[in-house]
Write a protein that holds these residues in place. Structure first.
Motif, PDB file in Angstrom:
ATOM      1  N   UNK A 140       0.836  -1.203   0.000  1.00 11.12           N
ATOM      2  CA  UNK A 140       0.000   0.000   0.000  1.00 11.12           C
ATOM      3  C   UNK A 140       0.869   1.250   0.000  1.00 11.12           C
ATOM      4  N   UNK A 141       1.938   1.236   0.782  1.00  6.99           N
ATOM      5  CA  UNK A 141       2.852   2.379   0.840  1.00  6.99           C
ATOM      6  C   UNK A 141       3.465   2.651  -0.526  1.00  6.99           C
ATOM      7  N   UNK A 142       3.873   1.598  -1.214  1.00  6.29           N
ATOM      8  CA  UNK A 142       4.450   1.760  -2.550  1.00  6.29           C
ATOM      9  C   UNK A 142       3.432   2.362  -3.511  1.00  6.29           C
ATOM     10  N   UNK A 143       2.177   1.951  -3.392  1.00  7.58           N
ATOM     11  CA  UNK A 143       1.134   2.480  -4.266  1.00  7.58           C
ATOM     12  C   UNK A 143       0.892   3.963  -3.996  1.00  7.58           C
ATOM     13  N   UNK A 144       0.989   4.367  -2.723  1.00  8.68           N
ATOM     14  CA  UNK A 144       0.839   5.783  -2.401  1.00  8.68           C
ATOM     15  C   UNK A 144       1.979   6.581  -3.032  1.00  8.68           C
ATOM     16  N   UNK A 145       3.186   6.044  -2.955  1.00  9.18           N
ATOM     17  CA  UNK A 145       4.319   6.733  -3.587  1.00  9.18           C
ATOM     18  C   UNK A 145       4.141   6.790  -5.104  1.00  9.18           C
ATOM     19  N   UNK A 162      -1.460  17.954  -3.597  1.00 10.31           N
ATOM     20  CA  UNK A 162      -1.798  16.549  -3.366  1.00 10.31           C
ATOM     21  C   UNK A 162      -0.599  15.794  -2.796  1.00 10.31           C
ATOM     22  N   UNK A 163       0.586  16.058  -3.338  1.00 11.80           N
ATOM     23  CA  UNK A 163       1.788  15.385  -2.848  1.00 11.80           C
ATOM     24  C   UNK A 163       2.015  15.720  -1.379  1.00 11.80           C
ATOM     25  N   UNK A 164       1.833  16.981  -1.020  1.00 14.55           N
ATOM     26  CA  UNK A 164       1.989  17.386   0.375  1.00 14.55           C
ATOM     27  C   UNK A 164       0.934  16.714   1.257  1.00 14.55           C
ATOM     28  N   UNK A 165      -0.293  16.621   0.757  1.00 22.89           N
ATOM     29  CA  UNK A 165      -1.379  15.982   1.508  1.00 22.89           C
ATOM     30  C   UNK A 165      -1.066  14.510   1.754  1.00 22.89           C
ATOM     31  N   UNK A 166      -0.625  13.809   0.733  1.00 19.71           N
ATOM     32  CA  UNK A 166      -0.323  12.390   0.878  1.00 19.71           C
ATOM     33  C   UNK A 166       0.864  12.165   1.813  1.00 19.71           C
ATOM     34  N   UNK A 167       1.860  13.057   1.726  1.00 21.95           N
ATOM     35  CA  UNK A 167       3.028  12.924   2.591  1.00 21.95           C
ATOM     36  C   UNK A 167       2.661  13.100   4.058  1.00 21.95           C
ATOM     37  N   UNK A 168       1.898  14.151   4.353  1.00 20.09           N
ATOM     38  CA  UNK A 168       1.567  14.447   5.734  1.00 20.09           C
ATOM     39  C   UNK A 168       0.464  13.581   6.317  1.00 20.09           C
ATOM     40  N   UNK A 170      -0.702  10.474   5.072  1.00 21.12           N
ATOM     41  CA  UNK A 170      -0.656   9.024   4.912  1.00 21.12           C
ATOM     42  C   UNK A 170       0.727   8.394   5.126  1.00 21.12           C
ATOM     43  N   UNK A 171       1.760   8.987   4.548  1.00 16.67           N
ATOM     44  CA  UNK A 171       3.056   8.304   4.556  1.00 16.67           C
ATOM     45  C   UNK A 171       3.610   8.098   5.959  1.00 16.67           C
ATOM     46  N   UNK A 172       3.521   9.109   6.802  1.00 13.79           N
ATOM     47  CA  UNK A 172       4.053   8.938   8.159  1.00 13.79           C
ATOM     48  C   UNK A 172       3.287   7.842   8.899  1.00 13.79           C
ATOM     49  N   UNK A 173       1.980   7.818   8.711  1.00 14.30           N
ATOM     50  CA  UNK A 173       1.168   6.768   9.336  1.00 14.30           C
ATOM     51  C   UNK A 173       1.552   5.395   8.801  1.00 14.30           C
ATOM     52  N   UNK A 174       1.808   5.315   7.500  1.00 13.63           N
ATOM     53  CA  UNK A 174       2.216   4.044   6.902  1.00 13.63           C
ATOM     54  C   UNK A 174       3.543   3.563   7.480  1.00 13.63           C
ATOM     55  N   UNK A 175       4.516   4.463   7.550  1.00  9.18           N
ATOM     56  CA  UNK A 175       5.836   4.075   8.039  1.00  9.18           C
ATOM     57  C   UNK A 175       5.793   3.680   9.514  1.00  9.18           C
ATOM     58  N   UNK A 176       5.016   4.416  10.308  1.00 14.12           N
ATOM     59  CA  UNK A 176       4.869   4.052  11.722  1.00 14.12           C
ATOM     60  C   UNK A 176       4.181   2.700  11.869  1.00 14.12           C
ATOM     61  N   UNK A 177       3.176   2.463  11.028  1.00 10.54           N
ATOM     62  CA  UNK A 177       2.466   1.189  11.074  1.00 10.54           C
ATOM     63  C   UNK A 177       3.350   0.019  10.694  1.00 10.54           C
ATOM     64  N   UNK A 178       4.197   0.232   9.689  1.00 13.12           N
ATOM     65  CA  UNK A 178       5.118  -0.825   9.272  1.00 13.12           C
ATOM     66  C   UNK A 178       6.133  -1.138  10.370  1.00 13.12           C
ATOM     67  N   UNK A 179       6.638  -0.093  10.995  1.00  6.87           N
ATOM     68  CA  UNK A 179       7.590  -0.307  12.092  1.00  6.87           C
ATOM     69  C   UNK A 179       6.920  -1.046  13.248  1.00  6.87           C
TER      70      UNK A 179
END
Length: 209
Positions: A140-145, A162-168, A170-179
């Motif tokens: 899912x993270x790769x698809x967001x990127x 949109x890029x800023x919206x997705x970064x702030x 979704x991405x941080x939540x994705x990375x925290x979830x993966x960790x």
């Protein structure tokens, strides 16, 4: 409710007779200059809605599996059911963003009118499910990127908002979830190495708090 339907039918009948009331409106003439999302970006966003819904269904399958009486791991079941809700909420946020930008002025139902079947329906143990969950989150993270690349590296329009919206959002939540999943896998792997099924039982109880 029946009374309300009756009122609507009455108004429609009156409108048909008098020519003053109508049950259908004409299509509004709204300027389209404000709609600036380019088609490749809009398409990628729409595709990701389906990816989030697919992840939600997969997590539902995981939650259902660990809820079975023959498995009975309520901690893991709760973890995966919560993950399913989170993925569904993500899909709703993507739809909301598209609507805000005018990228979905019609046919919103096409994004959700699909038959989604989970790729995996049963697991040997909790650690195999957690590993699958981590792989799913990475996908899912790769698809967001991929969405971000399609919307940023575009000669027609660099959609920095949109890029800023997705970064702030979704991405941080994705990375925290993966960790977090990686840590849970590490803990459960060590517990099962020393205590086998008892280790998984204790880990599941820990998840319940």
């Amino acid at each position: 409710m029946k009374a309300m339907y009756g009122v609507v039918l009455l108004l429609c009948s009156l409108g048909y007779i008098s020519g003053e009331l109508h049950c259908q409106h004409k299509r509004p003439n709204i300027p389209t200059e404000w709609i600036d999302m380019v088609n490749p970006c809009t398409k990628k966003m729409a595709e990701h809605v389906k990816a989030e819904l697919g992840a939600a269904v997969q997590y539902l399958a995981m939650g259902a599996h660990f809820s079975k009486d023959t498995v009975n791991r309520p901690g893991l079941a709760n973890l995966f059911f919560n993950a399913a809700t989170e993925e569904r909420d993500h899909a709703m946020k993507f739809i909301g963003y598209l609507l805000m930008r005018g990228g979905l002025t019609e046919k919103v139902r096409d994004l959700i009118n699909q038959v989604i079947v989970p790729e995996i329906k049963q697991w040997d143990n909790g650690i195999s499910a957690l590993r699958d969950a981590l792989k799913l989150e990475a996908k899912v993270t790769k698809k967001i990127r991929d969405v971000m690349m399609s919307c940023e590296d575009n000669d027609e329009f660099n959609d920095y908002h949109l890029v800023d919206y997705l970064t702030g959002e979704f991405l941080e939540e994705q990375y925290n979830g993966q960790r977090d999943l990686a840590g849970k896998i590490s803990t459960l792997d060590k517990m099962m190495d020393k205590h086998g099924a008892l280790g998984e039982f204790l880990f599941d109880k820990k998840l319940l708090g």
